[in-house]
Design a protein around this motif. Sequence first.
Motif, short mmCIF file in Angstrom:
data_model
loop_
_atom_site.label_atom_id
_atom_site.label_comp_id
_atom_site.label_asym_id
_atom_site.label_seq_id
_atom_site.Cartn_x
_atom_site.Cartn_y
_atom_site.Cartn_z
N GLY A 226 0.79 -1.22 0.00
CA GLY A 226 0.00 0.00 0.00
C GLY A 226 0.82 1.27 0.00
N THR A 227 2.14 1.14 -0.12
CA THR A 227 3.00 2.33 -0.12
C THR A 227 3.00 2.97 -1.49
OG1 THR A 227 4.40 1.22 1.52
CG2 THR A 227 5.30 3.16 0.43
N ARG A 228 2.81 4.27 -1.51
CA ARG A 228 2.61 4.97 -2.78
C ARG A 228 3.82 4.90 -3.72
NH1 ARG A 228 5.40 9.71 -2.42
NH2 ARG A 228 5.98 10.41 -0.32
N GLY A 229 5.05 4.88 -3.16
CA GLY A 229 6.21 4.97 -4.03
C GLY A 229 6.93 3.67 -4.29
N PHE A 230 6.39 2.52 -3.81
CA PHE A 230 7.13 1.27 -3.96
C PHE A 230 7.28 0.88 -5.43
CE2 PHE A 230 7.26 -3.45 -4.07
CZ PHE A 230 8.52 -3.60 -3.52
N GLU A 231 6.19 0.95 -6.18
CA GLU A 231 6.26 0.60 -7.60
C GLU A 231 7.17 1.56 -8.35
OE1 GLU A 231 2.76 -0.62 -9.79
OE2 GLU A 231 1.62 -0.70 -7.91
N GLN A 232 7.12 2.83 -8.00
CA GLN A 232 8.00 3.81 -8.65
C GLN A 232 9.46 3.51 -8.35
OE1 GLN A 232 7.05 7.85 -7.60
NE2 GLN A 232 8.74 8.72 -8.77
N MET A 233 9.76 3.18 -7.09
CA MET A 233 11.13 2.82 -6.72
C MET A 233 11.58 1.57 -7.47
SD MET A 233 12.64 1.41 -3.14
CE MET A 233 12.14 -0.23 -3.65
N LEU A 234 10.66 0.61 -7.62
CA LEU A 234 10.99 -0.64 -8.31
C LEU A 234 11.31 -0.38 -9.78
CD1 LEU A 234 11.20 -3.49 -7.24
CD2 LEU A 234 8.88 -3.92 -8.07
N GLN A 235 10.59 0.51 -10.40
CA GLN A 235 10.86 0.84 -11.80
C GLN A 235 12.23 1.50 -11.97
OE1 GLN A 235 9.20 -0.10 -14.44
NE2 GLN A 235 7.66 -1.11 -13.16
N ARG A 236 12.60 2.34 -11.04
CA ARG A 236 13.92 2.98 -11.11
C ARG A 236 15.03 1.96 -10.87
NH1 ARG A 236 13.38 9.12 -8.78
NH2 ARG A 236 11.39 9.60 -9.78
N ARG A 238 14.82 -1.20 -11.57
CA ARG A 238 14.84 -2.03 -12.77
C ARG A 238 15.73 -1.42 -13.85
NH1 ARG A 238 10.58 -5.37 -14.89
NH2 ARG A 238 9.17 -4.49 -13.32
N ALA A 239 15.69 -0.11 -13.96
CA ALA A 239 16.50 0.57 -14.98
C ALA A 239 17.97 0.63 -14.59
CB ALA A 239 15.95 1.98 -15.21
N ALA A 240 18.28 0.60 -13.29
CA ALA A 240 19.66 0.77 -12.85
C ALA A 240 20.41 -0.55 -12.71
CB ALA A 240 19.68 1.51 -11.51
N TYR A 241 19.69 -1.67 -12.60
CA TYR A 241 20.33 -2.96 -12.36
C TYR A 241 19.90 -3.98 -13.41
CZ TYR A 241 21.83 -1.32 -7.76
OH TYR A 241 22.43 -0.62 -6.74
N ASP A 242 20.75 -4.99 -13.59
CA ASP A 242 20.36 -6.09 -14.48
C ASP A 242 19.22 -6.91 -13.86
OD1 ASP A 242 22.37 -5.43 -16.33
OD2 ASP A 242 23.87 -6.57 -15.21
N ILE A 243 19.38 -7.26 -12.60
CA ILE A 243 18.39 -8.08 -11.92
C ILE A 243 18.07 -7.46 -10.57
CG2 ILE A 243 17.86 -10.36 -10.94
CD1 ILE A 243 19.76 -11.60 -12.91
N VAL A 244 16.80 -7.34 -10.29
CA VAL A 244 16.32 -6.91 -8.97
C VAL A 244 15.59 -8.11 -8.36
CG1 VAL A 244 14.88 -5.31 -7.67
CG2 VAL A 244 16.07 -4.53 -9.74
N ILE A 245 16.05 -8.55 -7.20
CA ILE A 245 15.46 -9.73 -6.55
C ILE A 245 14.71 -9.29 -5.30
CG2 ILE A 245 15.99 -11.88 -5.33
CD1 ILE A 245 18.23 -12.36 -7.27
N LEU A 246 13.47 -9.72 -5.20
CA LEU A 246 12.61 -9.38 -4.07
C LEU A 246 12.47 -10.59 -3.16
CD1 LEU A 246 9.70 -7.58 -6.00
CD2 LEU A 246 11.87 -6.59 -5.20
N ASP A 247 12.79 -10.41 -1.89
CA ASP A 247 12.52 -11.44 -0.89
C ASP A 247 11.16 -11.10 -0.27
OD1 ASP A 247 12.60 -13.43 1.02
OD2 ASP A 247 13.80 -12.24 2.42
N CYS A 248 10.12 -11.82 -0.70
CA CYS A 248 8.74 -11.47 -0.36
C CYS A 248 8.29 -12.14 0.93
CB CYS A 248 7.80 -11.88 -1.49
SG CYS A 248 8.15 -11.06 -3.06
N PRO A 249 7.27 -11.58 1.58
CA PRO A 249 6.63 -12.29 2.69
C PRO A 249 5.97 -13.56 2.17
CG PRO A 249 6.01 -9.96 2.64
CD PRO A 249 6.71 -10.24 1.36
N PRO A 250 5.64 -14.50 3.06
CA PRO A 250 5.00 -15.75 2.61
C PRO A 250 3.69 -15.49 1.87
CG PRO A 250 5.75 -15.93 4.88
CD PRO A 250 5.92 -14.50 4.51
N ALA A 251 3.31 -16.45 1.05
CA ALA A 251 2.09 -16.31 0.25
C ALA A 251 0.84 -16.26 1.11
CB ALA A 251 1.99 -17.47 -0.75
N GLY A 252 0.93 -16.76 2.34
CA GLY A 252 -0.23 -16.74 3.21
C GLY A 252 -0.53 -15.38 3.81
N THR A 253 0.35 -14.40 3.62
CA THR A 253 0.12 -13.05 4.12
C THR A 253 -0.53 -12.19 3.04
OG1 THR A 253 2.29 -12.26 3.39
CG2 THR A 253 2.15 -13.26 5.58
N ALA A 254 -1.03 -11.04 3.42
CA ALA A 254 -1.67 -10.15 2.45
C ALA A 254 -0.65 -9.53 1.51
CB ALA A 254 -2.46 -9.07 3.19
#
Length: 313
Positions: A226-236, A238-254
């Motif tokens: 729900g953070t307003r700038g997370f997707e924007q930060m992710l896009q930036r 993506r442009a600066a690195y070859d690979i961006v890896i996300l360590d996500c919370p478990p699938a059972g969480t929201a």
Amino acid sequence: MAWRQFKRAQRRQLPLFLALTSLFIPAAFIHSLLTPLLPWLPIALAWLGVALLVAIVTAFAREAWRDAIGVTDFSGKKRRYAMLGAAPEVTSLDLRQLPPDRRSPLGLLAFQPASPFATAFRDLQHSLPPRGVVAFIAPAAGEGATTAAMCAAISATQQDKRVLLIDCDLRQRALTKALGPEPTEGVLEASENPEDWQSFISEEEETGLQFIPAARPRSAWRGLAGTRGFEQMLQRARAAYDIVILDCPPAGTADGPMVARLADKNVVVAAWDHTPRAAIRETMRALRVRHGGAGVYVNRVPSGYRFGRLRAD
């Protein structure tokens, strides 16, 4: 191999077996009260035999009906998802070959690059896109998603790729705890200031891996989705690195599936002979990915299996 499988099954079913077997004590006691003229020893032995029989049958039935991920998933039987590869179980013998202060999966990649464990994560690179965002997510906590994400990132860094690893699990923060000291600011603050996101990047000393940690949240109700700038930060990123890896919370969480859906590729991490196939299928449904957008990577595979073919010795 069969003996090792039997011992794992024995460890899984032992608590239930002992609990059911112990029921002979109250059963024999009640029986002796109802029939005071009969000797207590034959009654106790009879109920012990009944309890043992029930415990053995129940334990075998539970083990037979287990639907955990295993070798049949790699042979194509019962499979409804793509298999991206597997990593061997890290044993105490593997860790003893490392310096005392580096005995961890990270140390295996840094100091034992020719080990089967390090090789498994180099092989994983062939299943990932050469550029883009990759999310590592597990059906539940404790399946090893954080370790897999960290090792995949280090392996890609060793192959001269520009890699950024982001701890997206604000509650567990396992990645942050593994890579560095407690930060005062992290991915949540970077999302709130996407124009200055690069100032929140840290670097792991031994491998040079760049990552954005997760600071202790000020509120338990705040999340990245729900953070307003997370997707924007992710896009930036993506442009600066070859690979961006996300360590996500478990699938059972929201937050887990919502964050993982922002990636180009999802890696669902499962533990060998532990994660139920039903949980993997439920995770795939929660991710809502198209064909080829997600696959399963299995960790903690016993050493008796050959990688590549994954057939029992």
